[in-house]
Structures are given as C-alpha cells and as structure tokens.
Design a protein around this motif. Structure first.
Motif, PDB file in Angstrom:
ATOM      1  N   SER A 285      25.040  -6.436  58.192  1.00  0.00           N
ATOM      2  CA  SER A 285      26.392  -6.026  58.562  1.00  0.00           C
ATOM      3  C   SER A 285      27.321  -6.134  57.367  1.00  0.00           C
ATOM      4  O   SER A 285      27.153  -7.009  56.512  1.00  0.00           O
ATOM      5  N   ASP A 286      28.323  -5.256  57.292  1.00  0.00           N
ATOM      6  CA  ASP A 286      29.333  -5.336  56.235  1.00  0.00           C
ATOM      7  C   ASP A 286      30.682  -5.797  56.775  1.00  0.00           C
ATOM      8  O   ASP A 286      31.708  -5.641  56.135  1.00  0.00           O
ATOM      9  N   SER A 287      30.692  -6.397  57.971  1.00  0.00           N
ATOM     10  CA  SER A 287      31.959  -6.781  58.598  1.00  0.00           C
ATOM     11  C   SER A 287      32.560  -8.037  58.004  1.00  0.00           C
ATOM     12  O   SER A 287      33.751  -8.307  58.191  1.00  0.00           O
ATOM     13  N   GLY A 288      31.768  -8.835  57.306  1.00  0.00           N
ATOM     14  CA  GLY A 288      32.242 -10.113  56.809  1.00  0.00           C
ATOM     15  C   GLY A 288      31.901 -11.269  57.727  1.00  0.00           C
ATOM     16  O   GLY A 288      32.147 -12.426  57.388  1.00  0.00           O
ATOM     17  N   PHE A 289      31.322 -10.973  58.905  1.00  0.00           N
ATOM     18  CA  PHE A 289      30.965 -12.009  59.867  1.00  0.00           C
ATOM     19  C   PHE A 289      29.469 -12.323  59.873  1.00  0.00           C
ATOM     20  O   PHE A 289      29.021 -13.175  60.620  1.00  0.00           O
ATOM     21  N   GLY A 290      28.673 -11.637  59.058  1.00  0.00           N
ATOM     22  CA  GLY A 290      27.232 -11.800  59.119  1.00  0.00           C
ATOM     23  C   GLY A 290      26.646 -10.936  60.211  1.00  0.00           C
ATOM     24  O   GLY A 290      27.306 -10.101  60.818  1.00  0.00           O
ATOM     25  N   GLY A 291      25.358 -11.159  60.492  1.00  0.00           N
ATOM     26  CA  GLY A 291      24.661 -10.378  61.493  1.00  0.00           C
ATOM     27  C   GLY A 291      23.945  -9.179  60.893  1.00  0.00           C
ATOM     28  O   GLY A 291      24.150  -8.822  59.731  1.00  0.00           O
ATOM     29  N   TYR A 292      23.094  -8.546  61.678  1.00  0.00           N
ATOM     30  CA  TYR A 292      22.316  -7.403  61.200  1.00  0.00           C
ATOM     31  C   TYR A 292      21.950  -6.505  62.372  1.00  0.00           C
ATOM     32  O   TYR A 292      22.109  -6.862  63.537  1.00  0.00           O
ATOM     33  N   ARG A 293      21.449  -5.308  62.058  1.00  0.00           N
ATOM     34  CA  ARG A 293      20.884  -4.392  63.045  1.00  0.00           C
ATOM     35  C   ARG A 293      19.563  -3.848  62.519  1.00  0.00           C
ATOM     36  O   ARG A 293      19.288  -3.905  61.320  1.00  0.00           O
ATOM     37  N   CYS A 294      18.767  -3.297  63.412  1.00  0.00           N
ATOM     38  CA  CYS A 294      17.459  -2.750  63.059  1.00  0.00           C
ATOM     39  C   CYS A 294      17.472  -1.231  63.244  1.00  0.00           C
ATOM     40  O   CYS A 294      18.126  -0.715  64.161  1.00  0.00           O
ATOM     41  N   SER A 295      16.734  -0.537  62.397  1.00  0.00           N
ATOM     42  CA  SER A 295      16.616   0.923  62.459  1.00  0.00           C
ATOM     43  C   SER A 295      15.157   1.324  62.290  1.00  0.00           C
ATOM     44  O   SER A 295      14.401   0.654  61.570  1.00  0.00           O
ATOM     45  N   CYS A 296      14.782   2.425  62.911  1.00  0.00           N
ATOM     46  CA  CYS A 296      13.423   2.942  62.744  1.00  0.00           C
ATOM     47  C   CYS A 296      13.236   3.525  61.344  1.00  0.00           C
ATOM     48  O   CYS A 296      14.169   4.121  60.775  1.00  0.00           O
ATOM     49  N   ASN A 297      12.043   3.347  60.794  1.00  0.00           N
ATOM     50  CA  ASN A 297      11.717   3.997  59.522  1.00  0.00           C
ATOM     51  C   ASN A 297      11.779   5.515  59.683  1.00  0.00           C
ATOM     52  O   ASN A 297      11.650   6.043  60.799  1.00  0.00           O
ATOM     53  N   GLN A 298      11.970   6.211  58.577  1.00  0.00           N
ATOM     54  CA  GLN A 298      12.033   7.670  58.607  1.00  0.00           C
ATOM     55  C   GLN A 298      10.743   8.236  59.208  1.00  0.00           C
ATOM     56  O   GLN A 298       9.637   7.827  58.844  1.00  0.00           O
ATOM     57  N   GLY A 299      10.901   9.168  60.140  1.00  0.00           N
ATOM     58  CA  GLY A 299       9.762   9.778  60.808  1.00  0.00           C
ATOM     59  C   GLY A 299       9.348   9.075  62.083  1.00  0.00           C
ATOM     60  O   GLY A 299       8.457   9.548  62.783  1.00  0.00           O
ATOM     61  N   TYR A 300      10.009   7.962  62.396  1.00  0.00           N
ATOM     62  CA  TYR A 300       9.706   7.219  63.617  1.00  0.00           C
ATOM     63  C   TYR A 300      10.943   7.203  64.512  1.00  0.00           C
ATOM     64  O   TYR A 300      12.077   7.397  64.065  1.00  0.00           O
ATOM     65  N   GLU A 301      10.721   6.973  65.792  1.00  0.00           N
ATOM     66  CA  GLU A 301      11.839   6.829  66.714  1.00  0.00           C
ATOM     67  C   GLU A 301      11.453   5.844  67.806  1.00  0.00           C
ATOM     68  O   GLU A 301      10.304   5.432  67.935  1.00  0.00           O
ATOM     69  N   GLY A 302      12.473   5.464  68.592  1.00  0.00           N
ATOM     70  CA  GLY A 302      12.255   4.486  69.647  1.00  0.00           C
ATOM     71  C   GLY A 302      13.166   3.288  69.462  1.00  0.00           C
ATOM     72  O   GLY A 302      14.125   3.314  68.683  1.00  0.00           O
ATOM     73  N   ASN A 303      12.855   2.230  70.160  1.00  0.00           N
ATOM     74  CA  ASN A 303      13.675   1.026  70.118  1.00  0.00           C
ATOM     75  C   ASN A 303      13.043   0.024  69.149  1.00  0.00           C
ATOM     76  O   ASN A 303      11.976  -0.509  69.413  1.00  0.00           O
ATOM     77  N   PRO A 304      13.703  -0.237  68.008  1.00  0.00           N
ATOM     78  CA  PRO A 304      13.106  -1.108  66.993  1.00  0.00           C
ATOM     79  C   PRO A 304      13.120  -2.588  67.357  1.00  0.00           C
ATOM     80  O   PRO A 304      12.547  -3.405  66.616  1.00  0.00           O
ATOM     81  N   TYR A 305      13.778  -2.942  68.466  1.00  0.00           N
ATOM     82  CA  TYR A 305      13.882  -4.347  68.862  1.00  0.00           C
ATOM     83  C   TYR A 305      12.778  -4.757  69.849  1.00  0.00           C
ATOM     84  O   TYR A 305      12.623  -5.943  70.123  1.00  0.00           O
ATOM     85  N   LEU A 306      12.055  -3.779  70.392  1.00  0.00           N
ATOM     86  CA  LEU A 306      11.032  -4.059  71.399  1.00  0.00           C
ATOM     87  C   LEU A 306       9.641  -3.838  70.828  1.00  0.00           C
ATOM     88  O   LEU A 306       9.386  -2.855  70.120  1.00  0.00           O
ATOM     89  N   SER A 307       8.729  -4.744  71.124  1.00  0.00           N
ATOM     90  CA  SER A 307       7.330  -4.601  70.700  1.00  0.00           C
ATOM     91  C   SER A 307       6.692  -3.399  71.414  1.00  0.00           C
ATOM     92  O   SER A 307       6.960  -3.175  72.594  1.00  0.00           O
ATOM     93  N   PRO A 308       5.936  -2.585  70.695  1.00  0.00           N
ATOM     94  CA  PRO A 308       5.432  -2.778  69.329  1.00  0.00           C
ATOM     95  C   PRO A 308       6.337  -2.226  68.244  1.00  0.00           C
ATOM     96  O   PRO A 308       5.960  -2.206  67.059  1.00  0.00           O
ATOM     97  N   GLY A 309       7.509  -1.739  68.581  1.00  0.00           N
ATOM     98  CA  GLY A 309       8.431  -1.194  67.605  1.00  0.00           C
ATOM     99  C   GLY A 309       8.536   0.322  67.689  1.00  0.00           C
ATOM    100  O   GLY A 309       8.216   0.933  68.715  1.00  0.00           O
ATOM    101  N   CYS A 310       8.969   0.945  66.613  1.00  0.00           N
ATOM    102  CA  CYS A 310       9.182   2.390  66.580  1.00  0.00           C
ATOM    103  C   CYS A 310       7.841   3.114  66.509  1.00  0.00           C
ATOM    104  O   CYS A 310       6.879   2.626  65.926  1.00  0.00           O
ATOM    105  N   GLN A 311       7.782   4.305  67.110  1.00  0.00           N
ATOM    106  CA  GLN A 311       6.522   5.043  67.208  1.00  0.00           C
ATOM    107  C   GLN A 311       6.630   6.402  66.494  1.00  0.00           C
ATOM    108  O   GLN A 311       7.686   6.949  66.356  1.00  0.00           O
TER     109      GLN A 311
END
Length: 311
Positions: A285-311
């Motif tokens: 995060s660039d807010s100054g409060f810390g924290g982060y988010r997850c994104s799928c790698n290029q060519g993948y989609e789905g929910n990056p927070y749930l196993s097994p990840g992006c497909q």
C-alpha cells in the motif's frame, strides 16, 4: 465575479490527505485559514477492477457469496469466520428488501479488487430570507485509525451553493492533521452553470451574508466527499431541489481504499501472515498506513487470496 471564487468548487483528494482515517465536513461563514496539503505520487495498480469476484471460487467454503445485490468476495466475508479478519467482515442486514451489506454501521455499495464504495454523508445548512439559520448538519465519517480502510483519491470534496465556505478536516493515527476548504460566491441564478465545477484550495474568504442576497434561488447549501465521476452538477436547479440530499446519498458513494492488515509484503511473509496464493504477486500500500493487496500474475485470473490461487 472574482477569479478565485466558484459556484460549485471542489477539492480533489490526493494520497497525502486521502489516507486520513477520520474526516468531518461543515459549512462555515467566518474567516478561516487553511494549511497546504502537499501531493504525493500515486502508485495504484488496481482501480475499480473485479478480478477477485471472477471464477467459481470467490468465498471460503460454506460462506455466502452475496448480500442482496452485492457480491462479497474473499478476503471479505459475510458473517463470522468468512473474512480474512474482523475488519473485512460483512454484516448482511436482512431487514431490508433486498438485504443490504454493512461494515459496522456503514452501508457497503460495492466491493472491488482495491476499493469499497460506501454510502455518503452530506453536510448542509439552510437559512430563512433574513439570514437566520433554520437547519444545520455537520457530516463526519470515522474509519478508525487501526482499520485497513483509507479515503481514496477517487473522491472529490464538493460544495453546492452560493455565499458559503465549506471546510473539510481530518486526522490519522500518526498525528498528521489537516484542514482545507473552498468558498462559493455568486450573485444571481443565471451565473450558475450546470455540468461544470471549478475549484481550488483557498486561504480565506470574503464577507459572506448568510444567503440574504441569494435566498430566493439558494436557501440551502451542501458539502460532501464523494466519488468524482459519480456526480454531475445540474446548475441552479440543484439549489432548489428539495430532494437534492437524498439523490446525492443514493447516487454518489464515498470511495475507500482497502488493504490486508498493516504489514508490508515482506513483513507479512516474515510474520507468516502472507495472504497471496498461487500465481499471484503482492502490492504494498502507498497510503502511509502499511498493508498490502494481492493480484493475479499476467495471464491468470481468479481470487488470489483463496487456495489454490489464480488459474
């Protein structure tokens, strides 16, 4: 009309002040000075996208996908045990038809990969023809300093009316406070053009007159922090619209940025609190409060927070 005055002025939220955890909005008629809020470069990688809602697997097992018309993807979750932590837990209030999602007492209008849209709050003042105050409401929103939410730079602080000064003040956990605002002055309804707002941060304002010179076409004024692209000013007709506040509340949300926790990607990995699953990467995060988010790698989609990840 002086070049520094405008009919529908605004202040654009930038990262330095958008990261505040507490904001209040009020309409004033006294001399006030403002501090300057410096800009900060933006580094957002996800704006208003919905990758986490794609695919068959968007919630934890046996957890509800929707509350009314709103999809609630993980790391958010409806009810106990369905979110990554309590800050992202959604209460689905079934007393409404259709049901409505809430975080605490705040209604949620939309959840995307990086943002949550919530119901707005609107400050306003009304006067009688002699300038006596007949109604006043000071609007405020408190996100709590320890929460993973901050006000997004997608918002704009807007003042609707003539003969007014509106202030926006805020504070956050690191002790950085700010106050800013804008002034609005006009002489007649014909001066007020729809579809356009000009604006700037002002240092002080001229003598205002409690709407005594504009009461016939502008008995009330309003101020709100809302999504810039969701509001269109209709000119002087907005001043006399008795339903203006309700329309704004229903159509112009406030946008919050959300993150996971208050650790950076590297810190989360070291602390075994890393939420990004397979075929994904981490954004600090660039807010100054810390924290982060997850994104799928290029060519993948789905929910990056749930196993097994992006497909």
């Amino acid at each position: 009309m002086a070049g520094t005055l405008s009919l529908c002025p605004y202040i654009k939220m930038h990262r330095k002040n958008a990261s505040a955890s507490w904001l209040a909005m009020s309409l004033w008629i006294d001399h006030v000075h403002f501090g300057h809020i410096p800009d900060k470069p933006l580094h957002h990688l996800q704006q208003h996208t919905y990758m986490i809602s794609k695919g068959a697997n968007i919630t934890k097992p046996r957890c509800q996908r929707q509350c009314g018309n709103i999809t609630v993807p993980y790391p958010f979750g409806i009810g106990t045990g369905c979110a990554i932590d309590s800050w992202l837990e959604i209460n689905c209030n079934t007393s409404f038809n259709p049901p409505k999602p809430f975080i605490g007492g705040v209604e949620v209008r939309d959840i995307s990969d990086s943002q949550v849209r919530i119901t707005n709050v609107v400050a306003n003042k009304c006067y009688d023809r002699l300038g006596a105050l007949t109604h006043e409401y000071i609007a405020w929103t408190n996100l709590l300093s320890s929460s993973p939410y901050s006000f997004s730079d997608a918002n704009k602080f807007t003042v609707i009316g003539c003969d007014d000064l509106a202030l926006i003040t805020g504070s956050e956990s690191k002790g950085r406070n700010f106050t800013s605002g804008c002034v609005s002055v006009c002489a007649k309804a014909e001066d007020v053009l729809g579809g356009y707002c000009s604006g700037m941060v002002v240092a002080k304002h001229p003598c205002l007159r409690n709407h005594t010179t504009v009461w016939s076409f502008d008995p009330c004024s309003y101020a709100f922090l809302g999504e810039e692209n969701a509001f269109t000013f209709r000119g002087a007709s907005d001043f006399l619209d008795p339903d203006f506040m309700n329309k704004t509340l229903s159509t112009v949300p406030t946008v919050l940025d959300w993150v996971i926790g208050n650790l950076s990607c590297a810190q989360a990995k070291a602390a075994n609190y890393y939420a990004c699953r397979g075929n994904s990467y981490c954004n600090d995060s660039d807010s100054g409060f810390g924290g982060y988010r997850c994104s799928c790698n290029q060519g993948y989609e789905g929910n990056p927070y749930l196993s097994p990840g992006c497909q």
